[in-house]
Design an enzyme around this catalytic site. Sequence first.
Site, PDB file in Angstrom:
ATOM      1  N   GLY A  46       0.429  -1.078   0.024  1.00 13.45           N
ATOM      2  CA  GLY A  46       0.205   0.138   0.156  1.00 13.45           C
ATOM      3  C   GLY A  46       0.710   0.791   0.313  1.00 13.45           C
ATOM      4  N   ASN A 103       2.143   2.950  -2.424  1.00 13.07           N
ATOM      5  CA  ASN A 103       1.183   3.855  -3.453  1.00 13.07           C
ATOM      6  C   ASN A 103       0.010   4.589  -2.997  1.00 13.07           C
ATOM      7  OD1 ASN A 103       2.344   4.051  -6.449  1.00 13.07           O
ATOM      8  ND2 ASN A 103       2.731   1.993  -6.238  1.00 13.07           N
ATOM      9  N   MET A 113      -4.153  -7.254  -7.184  1.00  9.91           N
ATOM     10  CA  MET A 113      -3.579  -8.351  -7.884  1.00  9.91           C
ATOM     11  C   MET A 113      -4.587  -9.241  -8.313  1.00  9.91           C
ATOM     12  SD  MET A 113      -0.347  -7.701  -7.380  1.00  9.91           S
ATOM     13  CE  MET A 113       0.254  -9.130  -8.277  1.00  9.91           C
ATOM     14  N   LYS A 114      -5.415  -8.743  -8.621  1.00  6.94           N
ATOM     15  CA  LYS A 114      -6.754  -9.369  -8.993  1.00  6.94           C
ATOM     16  C   LYS A 114      -7.282  -8.464 -10.126  1.00  6.94           C
ATOM     17  CE  LYS A 114      -7.890 -12.929  -6.270  1.00  6.94           C
ATOM     18  NZ  LYS A 114      -6.846 -13.751  -6.386  1.00  6.94           N
ATOM     19  N   ILE A 115      -7.797  -9.701 -11.052  1.00  4.49           N
ATOM     20  CA  ILE A 115      -8.245  -9.322 -12.847  1.00  4.49           C
ATOM     21  C   ILE A 115      -9.356  -8.939 -12.296  1.00  4.49           C
ATOM     22  CG2 ILE A 115      -9.204  -9.590 -14.607  1.00  4.49           C
ATOM     23  CD1 ILE A 115      -5.772  -9.956 -14.759  1.00  4.49           C
ATOM     24  N   ASN A 171      -4.262   2.117 -13.514  1.00  6.18           N
ATOM     25  CA  ASN A 171      -3.585   1.211 -12.452  1.00  6.18           C
ATOM     26  C   ASN A 171      -2.481   1.996 -12.854  1.00  6.18           C
ATOM     27  OD1 ASN A 171      -2.767  -1.418 -11.788  1.00  6.18           O
ATOM     28  ND2 ASN A 171      -1.893  -1.658 -13.537  1.00  6.18           N
ATOM     29  N   HIS A 200       1.673   0.672 -13.254  1.00  7.99           N
ATOM     30  CA  HIS A 200       2.397  -0.497 -13.299  1.00  7.99           C
ATOM     31  C   HIS A 200       3.716  -0.616 -13.751  1.00  7.99           C
ATOM     32  CE1 HIS A 200       2.738  -4.877 -14.798  1.00  7.99           C
ATOM     33  NE2 HIS A 200       4.043  -4.296 -16.171  1.00  7.99           N
TER      34      HIS A 200
HETATM   35  C1  GRF Z   1       3.322  -1.252  -7.494  1.00  9.26           C
HETATM   36  O1  GRF Z   1       5.043  -1.407  -7.415  1.00  9.26           O
HETATM   37  C2  GRF Z   1       3.251  -1.410  -8.357  1.00  9.26           C
HETATM   38  O2  GRF Z   1       3.857  -0.864  -9.855  1.00  9.26           O
HETATM   39  C3  GRF Z   1       2.232  -2.958  -8.836  1.00  9.26           C
HETATM   40  O3  GRF Z   1       2.357  -3.560  -7.894  1.00  9.26           O
HETATM   41  C4  GRF Z   1       3.199  -2.601  -6.241  1.00  9.26           C
HETATM   42  C5  GRF Z   1       2.551  -2.460  -5.767  1.00  9.26           C
HETATM   43  O4  GRF Z   1       3.060  -1.212  -4.399  1.00  9.26           O
HETATM   44  N1  GRF Z   1       0.910  -2.896  -9.693  1.00  9.26           N
HETATM   45  P1  GRF Z   1       2.097  -0.825  -3.078  1.00  9.26           P
HETATM   46  O5  GRF Z   1       1.878  -2.262  -2.357  1.00  9.26           O
HETATM   47  O6  GRF Z   1       1.549   0.995  -3.535  1.00  9.26           O
HETATM   48  O7  GRF Z   1       3.258  -0.659  -2.123  1.00  9.26           O
END
Ligand code: GRF
Length: 187
Positions: free
Chosen positions: A14, A16, A88-90, A105, A107
């Site tokens: 988390g 981000n 991590m889910k579609i 999203n 990436h």
């Molecule tokens: C990030 O690096 C993002 O690019 C990827 O998953 C990671 C999540 O990190 N999709 P966090 O949970 O925000 O620390």
Amino acid sequence: MVKKNTCVFISGYGSNLRHLIQSSRVNNFPIRISLVISNNKNAKGLLYAKMNSIPYLIINTKKRNFENKILNELKKHKISFICLAGYMKIISKKFLQLFTKTIINIHPSLLPKFKGLNTFERVLKNKEKKTGCTVHFVNNKLDGGTRIIQKSFFINKNDNEKILKDKTQKLEYRAFSEAIIKIMRYN
Ligand code: GRF
């Protein structure tokens, strides 16, 4: 300015989410984080929701009606924008149809290169000169929606997966907020 009620989907650490919460506190930032959804009850990121008194929902994606549960909660909190931050889910087709051009999203690669998982390992194996992150709209193709912002850096000889991850994540925090500002400007 009316801030858009936003839901952030997470699965893990988390970081981000934490930075999005910080950005959203700035007066003219276009969104407010009104809800956090996690498919993992042990996600560390839930702590940031709790610390900031943001409502959160833990979902069990193995249950048949989990998506209806999400939709009800989004409605309850008048959510009009969704950020996937390490989720991590579609996202299902049905769900995407309801939220066209409103789900973004982040990436950890320079898309269209290295879609999917284990990006840093593949970047090193491929001897890339540069890597970085991409914020993009979500569509029904994995990591395939329209790109909004990319940030990159040159890879050093001694960079390993951990170093690449750290460098990429630092860029992600800025990229996510900048992408949100960019798309809201045209709305
Ligand atoms: C990030 O690096 C993002 O690019 C990827 O998953 C990671 C999540 O990190 N999709 P966090 O949970 O925000 O620390």
